[in-house]
Design an enzyme around this catalytic site. Structure first.
Site, PDB file in Angstrom:
ATOM      1  N   GLY A   9       0.838  -1.207   0.000  1.00 37.54           N
ATOM      2  CA  GLY A   9       0.000   0.000   0.000  1.00 37.54           C
ATOM      3  C   GLY A   9       0.862   1.243   0.000  1.00 37.54           C
ATOM      4  CG  ASP A  60      -8.090  -6.994  -3.454  1.00 36.00           C
ATOM      5  OD1 ASP A  60      -7.730  -6.711  -2.287  1.00 36.00           O
ATOM      6  OD2 ASP A  60      -9.280  -7.051  -3.816  1.00 36.00           O
ATOM      7  CB  VAL A  61      -3.747  -6.947   0.555  1.00 39.31           C
ATOM      8  CG1 VAL A  61      -2.467  -6.271   0.145  1.00 39.31           C
ATOM      9  CG2 VAL A  61      -4.773  -5.957   1.052  1.00 39.31           C
ATOM     10  CG  ASN A  86       0.591   1.961   4.738  1.00 43.89           C
ATOM     11  OD1 ASN A  86       0.377   2.693   5.702  1.00 43.89           O
ATOM     12  ND2 ASN A  86       0.223   2.287   3.500  1.00 43.89           N
ATOM     13  CE1 TYR A 151      -8.857   2.057   9.253  1.00 43.62           C
ATOM     14  CE2 TYR A 151      -8.876   2.982  11.460  1.00 43.62           C
ATOM     15  CZ  TYR A 151      -8.254   2.821  10.240  1.00 43.62           C
ATOM     16  OH  TYR A 151      -7.040   3.421  10.001  1.00 43.62           O
ATOM     17  CB  SER A 152     -12.104  -0.059  16.233  1.00 46.43           C
ATOM     18  OG  SER A 152     -12.382   1.313  16.042  1.00 46.43           O
ATOM     19  CB  ALA A 153     -12.958  -5.150  14.742  1.00 47.51           C
ATOM     20  CB  ILE A 184      -1.966  10.725   9.342  1.00 46.55           C
ATOM     21  CG1 ILE A 184      -1.496   9.946  10.585  1.00 46.55           C
ATOM     22  CG2 ILE A 184      -0.790  11.163   8.481  1.00 46.55           C
ATOM     23  CD1 ILE A 184      -0.572  10.662  11.529  1.00 46.55           C
TER      24      ILE A 184
END
Ligand code: NAP
Length: 240
Positions: A9, A60-61, A86, A151-153, A184
């Protein structure tokens, strides 16, 4: 000896800055991204103007077969010295409204992607008996963020995964650490209410991608190294 850093990324934002900073430190760069060819080519040009080589690899990861096809053969003869995981996305919503697709896409990119990439390259690092791995998590993964249960999980999952892996590979001279950026300024945070956020940050500014890159560079290059399995917050004091 030539050294290689694999940046997952790296076409934009934080990953781009990390790639540029590691290029400055003399690493050749394998720079991966999903589909933004134009941005990736720009970064390649910037990196190569520093006198190192940059290979672009797009996949695509979240897809194990694609990841394996893109990286498997490449690491058969030469293990990267550095892996920076990343790649990440956010699809924010309150859990009561969150669709299955919003949950699945974030978990599969942010967390499954870490498995897909690291599983593919780890054997080469183990054989080489050296390596530095840095995983990009988030303050959200440390303290949770409303509207970001998915996202947090995923970001908390990365912290658990990195710590467990640190216990598996430390004896093989492979160091693994996590950085947890706060807010950021990148495309991901465009459109967030800046004034509201600033009131939460003791040093009173949003972070820059370079603020993250400098810490990652330290973790990847420092010779006197005894930091392993740690989570380093880069958040201007947002969370302490
Ligand atoms: P960004 O500007 O949106 O860049 C994301 C990068 O990940 C791009 O190179 C993108 O490639 C790649 N990517 C996304 N999905 C992918 C997939 N399925 N397969 C392969 N590559 C994929 O993001 P950023 O703000 O720099 O964030 C970078 C990392 O830092 C993420 O993990 C993010 O969660 C984390 N982080 C960011 C912040 C922040 O405030 N910005 C805070 C904490 C943590 P393409 O260009 O091809 O799409």
């Amino acid at each position: 000896m030539e050294k290689t850093a694999l940046i997952i990324g790296g076409s934009r934002g934080i990953g781009r800055s990390i790639a540029l900073r590691l290029a400055q430190s003399g690493f050749n760069i394998w720079l991966t991204y999903k589909s933004n060819h134009e941005a990736a080519y720009k970064v390649k040009t910037e990196i190569e103007s520093q006198g190192v080589v940059c290979d672009l690899i797009s996949f695509d990861v979240s897809n194990y077969e694609e990841t394996n096809a893109a990286l498997g053969a490449r690491v058969e003869d030469s293990a990267p010295h550095v892996l920076v995981y990343n790649a990440g996305i956010a699809r924010d919503n309150l859990l009561m409204w969150m669709t299955k697709d919003e949950w699945d896409s974030v978990l599969s990119t942010n967390l499954d992607g870490f498995y897909n990439v690291t599983r593919t390259i780890l054997f080469s690092m183990l054989k080489a008996k050296r390596g530095r791995i840095v995983v990009v998590s988030s303050t959200s993964g440390q303290i949770g963020q409303a509207g970001q249960v998915n996202y947090s999980a995923s970001k908390a999952g990365l912290i658990g995964a990195a710590k467990a892996l640190a216990r598996e590979v430390g004896k093989k001279n492979i160091f693994i650490n996590v950085v947890a950026p706060g807010f950021i300024e990148t495309e991901m945070t465009e459109g967030l209410p800046k004034e509201q956020i600033l009131s939460l940050i003791p040093i009173n500014r949003l972070g820059r991608a370079e603020d993250v890159a400098s810490v990652v560079n330290f973790l990847c290059t420092e010779k006197d190294m005894y930091i392993h399995g740690q989570v380093i917050g880069i958040n201007g004091g947002l969370s302490m």
